[in-house]
Design a protein around this motif. Structure first.
Motif, PDB file in Angstrom:
ATOM      1  N   ASP A  43      -5.600  57.823 -42.046  1.00 17.76           N
ATOM      2  CA  ASP A  43      -4.844  59.078 -41.947  1.00 17.76           C
ATOM      3  C   ASP A  43      -5.690  60.202 -41.359  1.00 17.76           C
ATOM      4  O   ASP A  43      -5.236  60.942 -40.483  1.00 17.76           O
ATOM      5  CB  ASP A  43      -4.323  59.492 -43.327  1.00 17.76           C
ATOM      6  CG  ASP A  43      -3.266  58.542 -43.854  1.00 17.76           C
ATOM      7  OD1 ASP A  43      -2.382  58.164 -43.056  1.00 17.76           O
ATOM      8  OD2 ASP A  43      -3.333  58.165 -45.029  1.00 17.76           O
ATOM      9  N   ALA A 102      -8.642  63.692 -51.097  1.00 22.28           N
ATOM     10  CA  ALA A 102      -7.542  63.249 -50.241  1.00 22.28           C
ATOM     11  C   ALA A 102      -6.951  61.940 -50.734  1.00 22.28           C
ATOM     12  O   ALA A 102      -5.725  61.749 -50.714  1.00 22.28           O
ATOM     13  CB  ALA A 102      -8.043  63.093 -48.809  1.00 22.28           C
ATOM     14  N   ARG A 133      -4.435  62.213 -53.274  1.00 22.48           N
ATOM     15  CA  ARG A 133      -3.140  62.656 -52.751  1.00 22.48           C
ATOM     16  C   ARG A 133      -2.446  61.550 -51.943  1.00 22.48           C
ATOM     17  O   ARG A 133      -1.420  61.797 -51.320  1.00 22.48           O
ATOM     18  CB  ARG A 133      -3.344  63.876 -51.844  1.00 22.48           C
ATOM     19  CG  ARG A 133      -3.977  65.080 -52.533  1.00 22.48           C
ATOM     20  CD  ARG A 133      -3.006  65.814 -53.415  1.00 22.48           C
ATOM     21  NE  ARG A 133      -3.554  67.084 -53.874  1.00 22.48           N
ATOM     22  CZ  ARG A 133      -3.395  68.241 -53.244  1.00 22.48           C
ATOM     23  NH1 ARG A 133      -2.696  68.287 -52.122  1.00 22.48           N
ATOM     24  NH2 ARG A 133      -3.922  69.349 -53.724  1.00 22.48           N
ATOM     25  N   LEU A 141      -3.807  59.957 -49.308  1.00 21.80           N
ATOM     26  CA  LEU A 141      -4.236  59.946 -47.912  1.00 21.80           C
ATOM     27  C   LEU A 141      -5.447  59.030 -47.747  1.00 21.80           C
ATOM     28  O   LEU A 141      -6.377  59.065 -48.547  1.00 21.80           O
ATOM     29  CB  LEU A 141      -4.619  61.355 -47.450  1.00 21.80           C
ATOM     30  CG  LEU A 141      -3.496  62.386 -47.329  1.00 21.80           C
ATOM     31  CD1 LEU A 141      -4.076  63.763 -47.035  1.00 21.80           C
ATOM     32  CD2 LEU A 141      -2.520  61.982 -46.229  1.00 21.80           C
ATOM     33  N   ARG A 147     -13.096  74.779 -48.090  1.00 22.07           N
ATOM     34  CA  ARG A 147     -12.633  74.795 -46.688  1.00 22.07           C
ATOM     35  C   ARG A 147     -12.536  73.376 -46.125  1.00 22.07           C
ATOM     36  O   ARG A 147     -11.565  73.033 -45.441  1.00 22.07           O
ATOM     37  CB  ARG A 147     -13.602  75.625 -45.832  1.00 22.07           C
ATOM     38  CG  ARG A 147     -13.287  75.605 -44.328  1.00 22.07           C
ATOM     39  CD  ARG A 147     -11.983  76.329 -44.042  1.00 22.07           C
ATOM     40  NE  ARG A 147     -11.586  76.190 -42.642  1.00 22.07           N
ATOM     41  CZ  ARG A 147     -10.711  75.289 -42.185  1.00 22.07           C
ATOM     42  NH1 ARG A 147     -10.149  74.433 -43.028  1.00 22.07           N
ATOM     43  NH2 ARG A 147     -10.392  75.242 -40.913  1.00 22.07           N
ATOM     44  N   THR A 158     -12.194  70.566 -47.827  1.00 23.68           N
ATOM     45  CA  THR A 158     -11.135  69.825 -48.524  1.00 23.68           C
ATOM     46  C   THR A 158      -9.763  70.212 -47.998  1.00 23.68           C
ATOM     47  O   THR A 158      -8.897  69.346 -47.797  1.00 23.68           O
ATOM     48  CB  THR A 158     -11.224  70.084 -50.040  1.00 23.68           C
ATOM     49  OG1 THR A 158     -12.514  69.662 -50.515  1.00 23.68           O
ATOM     50  CG2 THR A 158     -10.150  69.310 -50.783  1.00 23.68           C
ATOM     51  N   ARG A 159      -9.548  71.497 -47.733  1.00 23.48           N
ATOM     52  CA  ARG A 159      -8.256  71.932 -47.174  1.00 23.48           C
ATOM     53  C   ARG A 159      -8.018  71.316 -45.796  1.00 23.48           C
ATOM     54  O   ARG A 159      -6.909  70.900 -45.465  1.00 23.48           O
ATOM     55  CB  ARG A 159      -8.193  73.462 -47.083  1.00 23.48           C
ATOM     56  CG  ARG A 159      -8.055  74.153 -48.431  1.00 23.48           C
ATOM     57  CD  ARG A 159      -7.705  75.620 -48.254  1.00 23.48           C
ATOM     58  NE  ARG A 159      -8.719  76.355 -47.491  1.00 23.48           N
ATOM     59  CZ  ARG A 159      -9.822  76.893 -48.033  1.00 23.48           C
ATOM     60  NH1 ARG A 159     -10.053  76.767 -49.339  1.00 23.48           N
ATOM     61  NH2 ARG A 159     -10.668  77.556 -47.285  1.00 23.48           N
ATOM     62  N   ILE A 198      -7.158  67.517 -46.362  1.00 19.03           N
ATOM     63  CA  ILE A 198      -5.871  67.232 -47.012  1.00 19.03           C
ATOM     64  C   ILE A 198      -4.699  67.853 -46.264  1.00 19.03           C
ATOM     65  O   ILE A 198      -3.685  67.183 -45.997  1.00 19.03           O
ATOM     66  CB  ILE A 198      -5.902  67.740 -48.468  1.00 19.03           C
ATOM     67  CG1 ILE A 198      -6.924  66.935 -49.274  1.00 19.03           C
ATOM     68  CG2 ILE A 198      -4.506  67.634 -49.097  1.00 19.03           C
ATOM     69  CD1 ILE A 198      -7.080  67.397 -50.706  1.00 19.03           C
ATOM     70  N   ASP A 199      -4.827  69.145 -45.932  1.00 19.46           N
ATOM     71  CA  ASP A 199      -3.686  69.866 -45.376  1.00 19.46           C
ATOM     72  C   ASP A 199      -3.700  69.959 -43.851  1.00 19.46           C
ATOM     73  O   ASP A 199      -2.707  70.376 -43.233  1.00 19.46           O
ATOM     74  CB  ASP A 199      -3.645  71.290 -45.951  1.00 19.46           C
ATOM     75  CG  ASP A 199      -3.520  71.282 -47.474  1.00 19.46           C
ATOM     76  OD1 ASP A 199      -2.814  70.403 -47.987  1.00 19.46           O
ATOM     77  OD2 ASP A 199      -4.121  72.151 -48.126  1.00 19.46           O
ATOM     78  N   GLY A 200      -4.816  69.636 -43.242  1.00 14.88           N
ATOM     79  CA  GLY A 200      -4.890  69.704 -41.779  1.00 14.88           C
ATOM     80  C   GLY A 200      -4.895  71.104 -41.234  1.00 14.88           C
ATOM     81  O   GLY A 200      -4.436  71.354 -40.110  1.00 14.88           O
ATOM     82  N   VAL A 201      -5.420  72.055 -42.018  1.00 13.13           N
ATOM     83  CA  VAL A 201      -5.469  73.454 -41.567  1.00 13.13           C
ATOM     84  C   VAL A 201      -6.862  74.029 -41.823  1.00 13.13           C
ATOM     85  O   VAL A 201      -7.600  73.539 -42.655  1.00 13.13           O
ATOM     86  CB  VAL A 201      -4.420  74.324 -42.302  1.00 13.13           C
ATOM     87  CG1 VAL A 201      -3.039  73.890 -41.909  1.00 13.13           C
ATOM     88  CG2 VAL A 201      -4.615  74.282 -43.807  1.00 13.13           C
TER      89      VAL A 201
END
Length: 326
Positions: free
Chosen positions: A207, A227, A230, A232, A317, A319-320, A323-326
């Protein structure tokens, strides 16, 4: 292999408040062990014996240790001279002084001469509270343009100790982004083995893939674990050798994931992210990418935790991004 939360770096690049296992001064310990049966090894420092952890070598081999004072150009010139007599010269100082005050000596006396000089440079990247005068945020960008110079960015105490021993048998000049003080143990020394010029896929996942170097790999592990919780699949590719760059491993890893996160304690231009981007472009491979690194600017003074959070190098930062792709 152990997942750790990030430690906090102190005034001289020493990590404080380490959570989990650590080793004290792995550089000095490894160098003492190596030099016991290698009389050709000498140690030098530019008045940074205690603040680079080479003081253990000084105590073990006072007749093979040279403190040149606060004169980084002299440090490299003397090291290159000793190398011409058959010595393997291990030098310690701060990264910022190598790449600014002593750069010409590094280029000509060391790299151009293919001198057996091993530079163990402290406080690379955003690793101290002293501001731009002591923050070598562009050292990889500066040095990777120099021919016949190897660059290594170890993750932890295990890898640093292995690197200290490995560079003795790498011909020519080597620059190592060193770690000092209480250095976290992330890799199991019974399982992990540093290989010069090779990247290591430490976790697989399709992923998202994190390509990291230095102590940022420790944070990549934490982000990868979060991740996975979650649902992923998050892979981690550790790139300890910046130059020569393991393009083949990077392309293979990138081709197997939907998106990438690049994590480095260096400016986002000229370092690991640039190398990955160049490799993907040359191969015609297009993978969405988020870059985690230092902004192209001079940074003010402040605590390590404050600086990392402000400039987006902290665990949250990374980890975001994973996980979130941002």
């Amino acid at each position: 292999m152990v997942d750790l939360k990030s430690g906090r770096a102190g005034g001289m690049g020493e990590i404080l408040d380490v959570e989990g296992p650590y080793e004290v001064a792995p550089l000095g310990t490894a160098l003492v062990e190596l030099s016991a049966n290698r009389p050709e090894i000498v140690g030098l420092t530019a008045d940074m014996g205690r603040f680079s952890d080479i003081h253990a070598f000084r105590d073990a081999h006072p007749d093979r240790f040279f403190n040149v004072g606060m004169a980084e150009a002299d440090l490299l010139l003397i090291a290159a001279g000793l190398a011409k007599t058959g010595k393997i010269a291990y030098c310690t100082t701060y990264s910022v002084f190598v790449t600014r005050r002593a750069l010409d000596f590094l280029v000509i006396a060391c790299a151009h001469s293919k001198a057996n000089v091993k530079i163990l440079a402290g406080m690379s990247g955003l690793m101290n509270p002293y501001g731009a005068t002591h923050q070598a945020t562009d050292d990889i960008a500066v040095l990777r343009m120099i021919p016949d110079l190897a660059i290594i960015d170890p993750c932890d105490a295990t890898e640093l100790a292995q690197v200290v021993k490995a560079v003795a048998d790498i011909e020519g000049t080597v620059y190592v982004r060193s770690l000092r003080g209480k250095v976290p143990v992330v890799f199991d020394p019974e399982e992990y083995s540093f290989e010069f010029g090779k990247a290591k896929e430490l976790r697989s996942g399709s992923d998202v893939g994190v390509i990291s170097t230095g102590f940022m790999t420790q944070r990549a592990f934490v982000a990868s674990a979060a991740a996975r919780e979650r649902g992923l699949g998050a892979g981690v590719l550790h790139v300890p050798t910046i130059k020569p760059f393991d393009t083949e491993a990077v392309l293979r890893f990138a081709a197997g994931v939907d998106r990438l996160v690049i994590a480095e304690n260096h400016q986002m231009s000229g370092g690991l992210a640039t190398l990955v981007t160049e490799a993907l472009y040359d191969a015609g491979l297009h993978v969405p990418m988020i870059k985690i690194g230092i902004q192209h600017r001079f940074h003010e003074c402040g605590s390590q935790a404050y600086m990392e959070e402000k400039y987006g190098l902290d665990q949250g930062r990374i980890t975001r991004a994973v996980i979130d792709g941002v």
